[in-house]
Write an enzyme that holds these catalytic residues in place. Structure first.
Site, PDB file in Angstrom:
ATOM      1  N   ARG A  49      24.169  51.933  -1.642  1.00 54.87           N
ATOM      2  CA  ARG A  49      24.322  53.291  -1.103  1.00 54.87           C
ATOM      3  C   ARG A  49      25.434  53.390  -0.054  1.00 54.87           C
ATOM      4  NH1 ARG A  49      18.414  53.526  -2.141  1.00 54.87           N
ATOM      5  NH2 ARG A  49      18.105  55.207  -3.660  1.00 54.87           N
ATOM      6  N   LYS A  60      16.183  42.820   3.306  1.00 54.48           N
ATOM      7  CA  LYS A  60      16.644  44.134   3.750  1.00 54.48           C
ATOM      8  C   LYS A  60      15.559  45.172   3.467  1.00 54.48           C
ATOM      9  CE  LYS A  60      19.726  46.805   1.551  1.00 54.48           C
ATOM     10  NZ  LYS A  60      19.243  48.206   1.591  1.00 54.48           N
ATOM     11  N   LEU A 117      26.138  46.046  -8.074  1.00 57.32           N
ATOM     12  CA  LEU A 117      25.871  44.802  -7.347  1.00 57.32           C
ATOM     13  C   LEU A 117      26.914  44.506  -6.275  1.00 57.32           C
ATOM     14  CD1 LEU A 117      24.741  42.489 -10.280  1.00 57.32           C
ATOM     15  CD2 LEU A 117      23.366  44.035  -8.865  1.00 57.32           C
ATOM     16  N   GLU A 144      27.485  41.449  -2.679  1.00 57.71           N
ATOM     17  CA  GLU A 144      27.189  40.069  -2.271  1.00 57.71           C
ATOM     18  C   GLU A 144      25.718  39.847  -1.917  1.00 57.71           C
ATOM     19  OE1 GLU A 144      29.002  37.284  -2.298  1.00 57.71           O
ATOM     20  OE2 GLU A 144      30.691  38.363  -3.184  1.00 57.71           O
ATOM     21  N   HIS A 185      23.051  41.127  -3.515  1.00 55.46           N
ATOM     22  CA  HIS A 185      22.381  40.807  -4.776  1.00 55.46           C
ATOM     23  C   HIS A 185      22.770  39.401  -5.249  1.00 55.46           C
ATOM     24  CE1 HIS A 185      22.753  45.349  -5.165  1.00 55.46           C
ATOM     25  NE2 HIS A 185      21.461  45.188  -5.351  1.00 55.46           N
TER      26      HIS A 185
HETATM   27  P1  AMP Z   1      18.347  47.142  -5.270  1.00 61.13           P
HETATM   28  O1  AMP Z   1      19.368  46.954  -6.356  1.00 61.13           O
HETATM   29  O2  AMP Z   1      18.813  47.952  -4.118  1.00 61.13           O
HETATM   30  O3  AMP Z   1      17.001  47.578  -5.819  1.00 61.13           O
HETATM   31  O4  AMP Z   1      18.109  45.702  -4.665  1.00 61.13           O
HETATM   32  C1  AMP Z   1      17.731  44.622  -5.487  1.00 61.13           C
HETATM   33  C2  AMP Z   1      17.355  43.452  -4.618  1.00 61.13           C
HETATM   34  O5  AMP Z   1      18.472  43.077  -3.816  1.00 61.13           O
HETATM   35  C3  AMP Z   1      16.204  43.774  -3.639  1.00 61.13           C
HETATM   36  O6  AMP Z   1      15.344  42.638  -3.576  1.00 61.13           O
HETATM   37  C4  AMP Z   1      16.937  43.997  -2.337  1.00 61.13           C
HETATM   38  O7  AMP Z   1      16.144  43.718  -1.200  1.00 61.13           O
HETATM   39  C5  AMP Z   1      18.067  42.993  -2.466  1.00 61.13           C
HETATM   40  N1  AMP Z   1      19.182  43.332  -1.573  1.00 61.13           N
HETATM   41  C6  AMP Z   1      19.826  44.520  -1.493  1.00 61.13           C
HETATM   42  N2  AMP Z   1      20.765  44.481  -0.516  1.00 61.13           N
HETATM   43  C7  AMP Z   1      20.701  43.236   0.032  1.00 61.13           C
HETATM   44  C8  AMP Z   1      21.417  42.583   1.085  1.00 61.13           C
HETATM   45  N3  AMP Z   1      22.378  43.180   1.764  1.00 61.13           N
HETATM   46  N4  AMP Z   1      21.085  41.297   1.371  1.00 61.13           N
HETATM   47  C9  AMP Z   1      20.100  40.668   0.676  1.00 61.13           C
HETATM   48  N5  AMP Z   1      19.398  41.247  -0.331  1.00 61.13           N
HETATM   49  C10 AMP Z   1      19.689  42.511  -0.652  1.00 61.13           C
END
Ligand code: AMP
Length: 274
Positions: A184, A146, A29, A31, A33
């Site tokens: 990533r 994003k 996680l 900021e 998330h």
């Molecule tokens: P992930 O853990 O990459 O599957 O992301 C989980 C959630 O966090 C998804 O809804 C993403 O779109 C959101 N998310 C990831 N990076 C960001 C970011 N930089 N700003 C806002 N939301 C994000």
């Protein structure tokens, strides 16, 4: 904050709450998330974050095995922002048998852009999101812009299955130089990290040309692709589409610019609303 690993424990923890808000994540996680969790906290009487690296959305050869897994640090951050329950199931808990029932999103939404370059990705996302919705039974679920195509497809899925869940989206949280925060980004070398801001800059260039009245969208897209390619990127797509269904827009429609590109071994994605 309670950390639970089974669906039974989750259900027991949530019994008695009327309005559950939910943030699905794959952990590691940052900021971005946490902004989703902040938003979710204003929308329910308990907030659940899930942490699950979903094998179904990774194609063979992608980074499923190396995806960062940092549960303890994630829990520290979630506690600090007032998350109520962390649901961190094992693979065996969420997929005790091979997942034979799956959700196949329609090709016109899911086989373009991310779906073209990551075949099966959105089927994997929809299937796990549907399953997590079944586990958590939220009233509200919060997604980030994003992953623009993802939130659009989840919205459609919820509409078409008449799920009683409100989908809320949150603007992208960025580093000081403009790079979208992403789990990533940890893969980038220091030199790649400095270069990475070129992706949001290329998207912003398209967005600003559209705002100032430019209408030749294909030319803007190919210029932006070229601007990254000459710097050594391998762009998958940079496109300007209408927000509602990611089809080509007509004048006056609300647009979004989407992009994904590889920098070295790392694939980055981003989006900017026009
Ligand atoms: P992930 O853990 O990459 O599957 O992301 C989980 C959630 O966090 C998804 O809804 C993403 O779109 C959101 N998310 C990831 N990076 C960001 C970011 N930089 N700003 C806002 N939301 C994000």
């Amino acid at each position: 904050m309670h950390v639970v690993h089974t669906i039974a424990e989750l259900r027991a923890r949530l019994a008695g709450y009327r309005c559950v808000s939910f943030v699905p994540t794959m952990g590691s996680l940052h900021e971005g998330h946490l902004a989703l969790v902040h938003q979710a906290r204003t929308l329910g009487d308990v907030t659940v974050a899930s942490i699950f690296v979903n094998r179904l959305q990774f194609a063979p050869g992608e980074d499923f095995d190396t995806y960062p897994r940092t549960l303890e640090a994630d829990c520290v951050q979630l506690r600090a922002v007032g998350c109520g329950v962390v649901f961190a199931p094992s693979e065996r808990e969420l997929y005790p048998q091979a997942q034979g029932f799956t959700i196949q999103p329609p090709a016109e939404l899911a086989d373009i852009f991310e779906g073209e370059f990551r075949p099966g990705f959105f089927a994997g996302v929809c299937t796990v999101v549907q399953k997590l919705f079944g586990c958590v039974q939220p009233s509200v679920a919060v997604f980030g812009k994003k992953d623009y195509q993802q939130q659009m497809i989840v919205r459609r899925m919820v509409q078409q299955f008449a799920l009683p869940i409100e989908i809320v989206t949150v603007d992208t949280i960025r580093a000081a130089d403009g790079l979208a925060l992403s789990s990533r980004n940890a893969y980038l070398s220091p030199a790649e990290r400095r270069e990475a801001v070129q992706l949001p800059m290329a998207l912003a260039a398209i967005a600003s040309a559209l705002r100032s009245g430019e209408t030749d969208v294909p030319a803007l897209e190919s210029e932006a692709m070229q601007s990254l390619a000459v710097r050594g990127w391998r762009p998958d797509y940079l496109v300007a589409r209408r927000r509602s269904d990611l089809q080509p827009g007509r004048p006056g429609e609300a647009m979004v610019v989407l992009g994904a590109a590889r920098l070295g071994a790392t694939r980055l994605i981003d989006s900017v609303e026009v």
